[in-house]
Design a protein around this motif. Structure first.
Motif, short mmCIF file in Angstrom:
data_model
loop_
_atom_site.label_atom_id
_atom_site.label_comp_id
_atom_site.label_asym_id
_atom_site.label_seq_id
_atom_site.Cartn_x
_atom_site.Cartn_y
_atom_site.Cartn_z
N LEU A 181 0.88 -1.34 0.04
CA LEU A 181 0.02 0.06 -0.06
C LEU A 181 0.91 1.37 0.14
O LEU A 181 0.38 2.28 -0.64
N SER A 182 1.90 1.30 0.83
CA SER A 182 2.87 2.34 0.92
C SER A 182 3.45 2.66 -0.49
O SER A 182 3.64 3.65 -0.78
N LYS A 183 3.96 1.55 -1.24
CA LYS A 183 4.46 1.57 -2.66
C LYS A 183 3.61 2.17 -3.45
O LYS A 183 3.96 2.86 -4.31
N SER A 184 2.38 1.77 -3.43
CA SER A 184 1.40 1.96 -4.35
C SER A 184 0.84 3.71 -4.06
O SER A 184 0.94 4.18 -5.25
N SER A 185 0.85 3.81 -2.89
CA SER A 185 0.68 5.22 -2.93
C SER A 185 1.50 6.14 -3.18
O SER A 185 1.31 7.43 -3.62
N GLN A 186 2.96 5.77 -3.05
CA GLN A 186 4.06 6.63 -3.47
C GLN A 186 4.13 6.79 -4.79
O GLN A 186 4.11 7.62 -5.78
N LYS A 187 3.80 5.57 -5.70
CA LYS A 187 3.42 5.56 -7.08
C LYS A 187 2.48 6.58 -7.64
O LYS A 187 2.66 7.37 -8.50
N LYS A 192 1.15 11.81 -9.91
CA LYS A 192 0.25 13.22 -9.88
C LYS A 192 1.16 14.15 -9.74
O LYS A 192 0.77 15.29 -10.43
N GLN A 193 2.50 13.97 -9.26
CA GLN A 193 3.36 15.14 -9.07
C GLN A 193 3.92 15.40 -10.63
O GLN A 193 4.12 16.54 -11.01
#
Length: 197
Positions: A181-187, A192-193
């Motif tokens: 989940l952490s990796k997915s949210s970082q991606k 988005k950035q």
């Protein structure tokens, strides 16, 4: 028995250490259980052998039953039974060291000639009966310890080890899910950035 744990690496490491201890202790417990089972069988066989000897000796004396009415039973008595203890697979068991008899002096000229043989026969019967009781007691103590050890082996094999393994699997899955989940949210955040940038 539910294993208490938290969903973190520290809890996972603690469970892992405890699981290794249980797995390391299990073969020792199984060996102890096996040794106790063998010793229980040995003690039981010896007790049964002594039981047969005693019954055979009593049966052989039936022809003398009328003579025993004349025998003065106060001539021989058991003064003391000397026991010591021996550890077998961690269990203290009785060990017969000696049986002390007290033989009252009697007038050999006024008593029947077979009184000396009667004393020897009673002495032998008493020794056999006492040995038998010691082996029965030894068997009881060893069997009780074997049952307790079997319970402990079953507890380890069927409850604790599977419980720890299950808890560790749950923690591992939780931590993997959390990492994914952490990796997915970082991606997602990175994409988005880049799209705004």
């Amino acid at each position: 028995m539910a294993v208490k744990f938290q969903y973190n690496k520290t809890s996972h490491q603690t469970l892992d250490k405890r699981l290794k201890i249980l797995k390391k202790a299990l073969p020792t417990l199984k060996n102890k259980e096996s040794a106790l089972r063998n010793e229980v069988k040995r003690a039981k066989d010896e007790a049964l052998k002594l039981e047969e000897e005693l019954n055979e000796a009593l049966k052989n004396l039936e022809f003398m039953s009328r003579l025993w009415n004349e025998f003065d039973q106060s001539l021989i008595s058991i003064k003391d039974v000397v026991l010591s203890a021996k550890k077998i697979a961690g269990v203290l068991t009785p060990l017969l060291d000696d049986i002390l008899f007290e033989i009252t002096p009697y007038n050999m000229f006024n008593s029947p000639i077979w009184f000396a043989d009667g004393i020897a026969i009673l002495k032998n019967l008493a020794e056999t009966a006492i040995k038998r009781e010691v082996f029965y007691r030894k068997m009881e103590l060893l069997d009780f310890a074997r049952k307790k050890t079997t319970q402990k082996v079953n507890l380890y094999e069927k409850v604790q080890i599977p419980g720890f393994e299950d808890a560790m699997r749950k923690i591992k899955r939780f931590l993997e899910d959390e990492e994914n989940l952490s990796k997915s949210s970082q991606k997602i955040l990175k994409s988005k950035q880049e799209s705004y940038g």
